[in-house]
Design a protein around this motif. Structure first.
Motif, short mmCIF file in Angstrom:
data_model
loop_
_atom_site.label_atom_id
_atom_site.label_comp_id
_atom_site.label_asym_id
_atom_site.label_seq_id
_atom_site.Cartn_x
_atom_site.Cartn_y
_atom_site.Cartn_z
N VAL A 40 55.29 -36.36 24.44
CA VAL A 40 54.27 -36.81 25.30
C VAL A 40 53.93 -35.93 26.31
CG1 VAL A 40 53.33 -38.40 26.96
CG2 VAL A 40 54.45 -39.12 24.77
N LEU A 41 55.21 -35.51 26.94
CA LEU A 41 55.50 -34.35 28.11
C LEU A 41 54.77 -33.00 27.88
CD1 LEU A 41 56.93 -35.66 30.56
CD2 LEU A 41 58.64 -33.66 30.18
N PRO A 42 55.06 -32.36 26.88
CA PRO A 42 54.42 -31.15 26.57
C PRO A 42 52.78 -31.29 26.19
CG PRO A 42 55.56 -31.70 24.60
CD PRO A 42 56.10 -32.60 25.75
N ILE A 43 52.33 -32.29 25.61
CA ILE A 43 50.90 -32.51 25.58
C ILE A 43 50.28 -32.72 26.90
CG2 ILE A 43 49.20 -33.58 24.30
CD1 ILE A 43 51.14 -33.95 21.99
N VAL A 44 50.77 -33.60 27.64
CA VAL A 44 50.13 -33.98 28.82
C VAL A 44 50.25 -32.69 29.89
CG1 VAL A 44 50.61 -35.24 31.05
CG2 VAL A 44 50.55 -36.23 28.91
N GLN A 45 51.21 -31.95 29.92
CA GLN A 45 51.25 -30.84 30.69
C GLN A 45 50.43 -29.68 30.35
OE1 GLN A 45 54.02 -28.49 32.45
NE2 GLN A 45 55.44 -30.31 33.09
N LEU A 46 50.10 -29.37 29.11
CA LEU A 46 49.27 -28.54 28.40
C LEU A 46 47.97 -28.92 28.82
CD1 LEU A 46 50.57 -27.70 24.88
CD2 LEU A 46 49.84 -26.27 26.66
N ILE B 5 51.78 -21.73 29.55
CA ILE B 5 52.27 -23.00 29.94
C ILE B 5 53.62 -23.47 28.70
CG2 ILE B 5 51.77 -25.46 29.97
CD1 ILE B 5 49.62 -24.40 31.82
N LEU B 6 53.15 -23.31 27.64
CA LEU B 6 54.03 -23.82 26.73
C LEU B 6 55.59 -22.92 26.58
CD1 LEU B 6 53.34 -25.00 24.09
CD2 LEU B 6 52.79 -22.96 22.82
N ALA B 7 55.12 -21.69 27.01
CA ALA B 7 56.59 -21.07 27.27
C ALA B 7 57.49 -21.74 28.20
CB ALA B 7 56.34 -19.59 27.33
N GLN B 8 56.65 -22.20 29.42
CA GLN B 8 57.27 -22.32 30.58
C GLN B 8 57.99 -23.98 30.34
OE1 GLN B 8 54.83 -24.73 32.52
NE2 GLN B 8 56.40 -25.04 34.34
N LEU B 9 57.25 -24.50 29.82
CA LEU B 9 57.60 -26.22 29.43
C LEU B 9 58.83 -25.89 28.49
CD1 LEU B 9 54.55 -28.25 27.99
CD2 LEU B 9 56.65 -28.83 29.30
N THR B 10 59.05 -25.32 27.62
CA THR B 10 60.16 -25.19 26.64
C THR B 10 61.31 -24.78 27.44
OG1 THR B 10 58.44 -24.48 25.05
CG2 THR B 10 60.66 -24.28 24.39
N ALA B 11 61.22 -23.57 28.28
CA ALA B 11 62.32 -23.19 28.87
C ALA B 11 62.97 -24.04 29.77
CB ALA B 11 61.77 -21.88 29.53
N LEU B 12 61.95 -24.61 30.35
CA LEU B 12 62.22 -25.51 31.76
C LEU B 12 63.02 -26.82 31.30
CD1 LEU B 12 59.73 -24.99 34.50
CD2 LEU B 12 61.53 -23.67 33.60
N LEU B 13 62.42 -27.42 30.21
CA LEU B 13 63.18 -28.74 29.84
C LEU B 13 64.29 -28.49 29.10
CD1 LEU B 13 61.75 -31.45 30.11
CD2 LEU B 13 61.48 -31.27 27.37
N THR B 14 64.49 -27.39 28.54
CA THR B 14 65.72 -26.93 27.90
C THR B 14 66.81 -26.66 28.93
OG1 THR B 14 64.95 -24.79 27.43
CG2 THR B 14 65.26 -26.27 25.40
#
Lengths: 241, 372
Positions: free
Chosen positions: B27-33, B184-193
């Motif tokens: 949910v998080l990545p989709i909403v943020q995107l 944003i995709l890249a940012q999300l992946t990096a930050l969440l991990t």
């Protein structure tokens, strides 16, 4: 001195800056002995135990556990000891079986050995019915016994128990000590700290630590005579005052 | 090796049982995107204008109409009073005030070069520059027409005019979402991990299980690797979900080689996970870990080129971005997705990220102390 020695300490010391947490403690623990390690809160018990199990480096002195030097060979010691702390560190979100498997796994046991151990522990502790329940749902007393069993999953020579019976009722404590006796009968050394003086009576020998020093060390019987006391409680109060 | 399998198995069981992680991954990545790709826009779509026309001539009115006709410009008010116009600026209801002086037309005809004044609210620099750019373009085209009208026989032939015709490569429709979504995709992946890994080890410390693990003969690298691999998988799942969502929602271009992108993503996640684990080694509580992680995250995001181009940063800041794994990640995902770049075009990103992964993970293993 023909009995093999499990733990041998010679002036083992730990300093934190100016503060001496453990002050040159010296004693030997024989193989198969139940050794009670008593002391008031803040007397340095936990620091001492941490040195023995290789979690803390001694500042000075020499210590040998299971024949290995606590300063230079902590990883070898870890293979030969079990440790159960006050927090009995099981994973709450894993089931009983998963906890056994995980700890068996990181001790490097084979898959068959883990299976064998799992059935053995489940049967001995009568936990077969709850084997697939999360640990969080177990009563405290069961968790403690499970943690104790798991700390010995790799059949160590020595088990260190750091206040294993905190917070449970006398009946459960009694049960726990029966398990300790069984373990000692199998030739395993049990090194146990406790706040309960009735438990001290169950030990083969008892040491009492006051402000980083070992102030008394003998069998409960001898200690009571030496301090002209009727119970270990009195002995402790006379020393720790 | 077998020991490692047991740790990884345990982590996966815990991750699956954790009710927060699955929604976090989907949910998080989709909403943020959706939200960020549309909202976090530097595009200037609306400029509010106040016109002060002191001339009221035919020419000034023509100019007025030309300005209003532009769909990116909204006329907030017309006024005859300069002070009143300034009030609109002060109130923030207007971005630009255009003042057409009296005698505008007369001066023009008499060849006196009348001056139009633009008062620009430059609180937001971007808005100010782009907005006044729009107006200058309108005035310039108005000028050209007026010159022909006033002096029809002027000898400017169409052939002698230099014309510029631009073609926008890689994002021909200038779609902002195509530019933002990969970043944003890249940012999300990096930050969440980063956050998940930093929290995880600290949680074991808080609960006390780490002490139990430290009294086992488990090797440091086994422990770190056992934590890294499960979170790498989570990161890759998250990235995949994000790519699919971006494709479905924004139909972002996927011109490059996806295996190449995933290869780089794997390397990048390993780097940021190393940082997360490093942070967790120095934190005693989850709060501490989160605070320190946020310190890095804010720097990483603001200096990543996600919102502001790295090329327009001062030189020293540009050099600092070499140490920012997120900057490389965003650059690679934009290059590969939008331009279809191959390995050779992103070799430096690969190299830098590899070095960062090596440093962060090396430090994480080194600073993980089984003994105090």
């Amino acid at each position: 001195m023909n009995t093999p020695i499990a733990i041998e300490l010679d002036k083992l010391t730990k300093r934190f800056g100016d503060f001496i947490a453990v002050d040159a403690i010296t004693f030997k623990v024989k193989k198969g002995e139940i050794f009670g390690f008593l002391g008031a809160n803040g007397a340095g018990k936990t620091t001492a135990i941490k040195m023995l199990i290789g979690l803390s480096k001694p500042t000075e002195g020499m210590g040998k556990v299971a024949g290995f030097n606590v300063d230079t060979e902590p990883e070898k010691i870890k293979k030969n000891i079990g440790y159960m702390s006050q927090k009995f560190s099981l994973y709450d979100d894993l089931t009983v079986v998963e906890n056994i498997q995980f700890y068996g796994g990181i001790y490097g046991l084979s898959r068959e050995k883990i299976k064998e151990k799992t059935t053995e522990i489940l049967e001995e502790l009568e936990l077969t019915e709850v084997s697939k329940s999360l640990v969080i749902s177990l009563p405290l007393g069961w968790k403690q016994r499970l943690a104790f069993a798991i700390s010995m999953v790799h059949d160590p020579e020595i088990v260190f128990l750091d206040e294993p019976t905190g917070g449970v009722d006398p009946r459960v404590r009694r049960q726990f000590w029966e398990t300790i006796y069984q373990v000692a009968e199998k030739g395993r050394t049990v090194f146990v700290t406790t706040h309960y003086m009735d438990e001290a009576e169950y030990c083969d020998r008892v040491s009492i630590m006051v402000a980083g020093k070992i102030e008394a060390l003998d069998t409960p019987h001898n200690l009571k005579q030496q301090f002209e006391a009727t119970s270990m409680d009195e002995v402790f109060l006379k020393l720790a005052r | 090796m077998n020991i490692l399998a047991y740790i990884i198995q345990k982590e996966f069981i815990q991750i699956i049982r954790n009710k927060a992680i699955l929604p976090m991954m989907t949910v998080l990545p989709i909403v943020q995107l959706i939200v960020l790709s549309n909202a976090a826009s530097n595009e200037v779509k609306n400029v509010n204008v106040v016109v002060v026309d002191m001339d009221q001539s035919e020419s000034s009115r023509t100019l007025n109409h030309k300005i209003i006709a532009n769909d990116r410009i909204t006329l907030v008010a017309t006024s005859f009073n300069t002070n009143e116009a300034h009030f609109y600026l002060q109130e923030n209801t207007s971005d630009i005030v255009i003042e057409i002086p009296p005698d505008f037309e007369n001066d023009y005809i008499n060849g006196k070069q009348p001056k139009i004044q633009l008062l620009v609210n430059a609180t937001n620099g971007q808005q100010a520059i782009v907005g006044s750019g729009y107006l200058k373009a309108i005035v310039a085209s108005f000028n050209a027409k007026l010159i022909q009208k006033v002096i029809p026989d002027i000898s400017i032939s169409k052939q002698s005019n230099t014309t510029i015709s631009s073609r926008y490569w890689y994002n021909p429709e200038l779609k902002y979402t195509h530019f933002m979504a990969p970043g944003i995709l890249a940012q999300l992946t990096a930050l969440l991990t980063i956050i998940l890994s930093a929290m995880n080890v600290v949680r074991e410390r808080e609960v006390g299980t780490i002490e139990q693990i430290n009294v086992t003969p488990l090797k440091k690298w086994q422990f770190i690797l056992g934590k890294l691999i499960p979170f790498l998988c989570i990161g890759l799942v998250l990235f995949t979900v994000g790519i699919i969502a971006s494709k479905l929602i924004f139909s972002i271009p996927i011109l490059g080689n996806l295996p190449l992108l995933f290869g780089y993503t794997t390397l990048n996640i390993i780097a940021v996970l190393g940082l997360g684990l490093l942070i967790s080694n120095f934190a005693d509580t989850q709060q501490q870990a989160i605070f320190v992680a946020f310190f890095f995250i804010i720097i990483f995001v603001l200096m990543s080129g996600l919102f502001t181009p790295i090329d327009s940063m001062p030189k020293w800041a540009q050099q600092l971005t070499v140490g920012n794994p997120l900057a490389h990640f965003i650059s690679v995902s934009r290059k590969v997705l939008m331009k279809g770049s191959g390995f050779w075009n992103i070799r430096f990103e690969f190299l830098y990220t590899f070095i960062l992964a090596f440093i962060f993970n090396g430090l994480a293993v080194w600073s993980y102390k089984k003994q105090v």
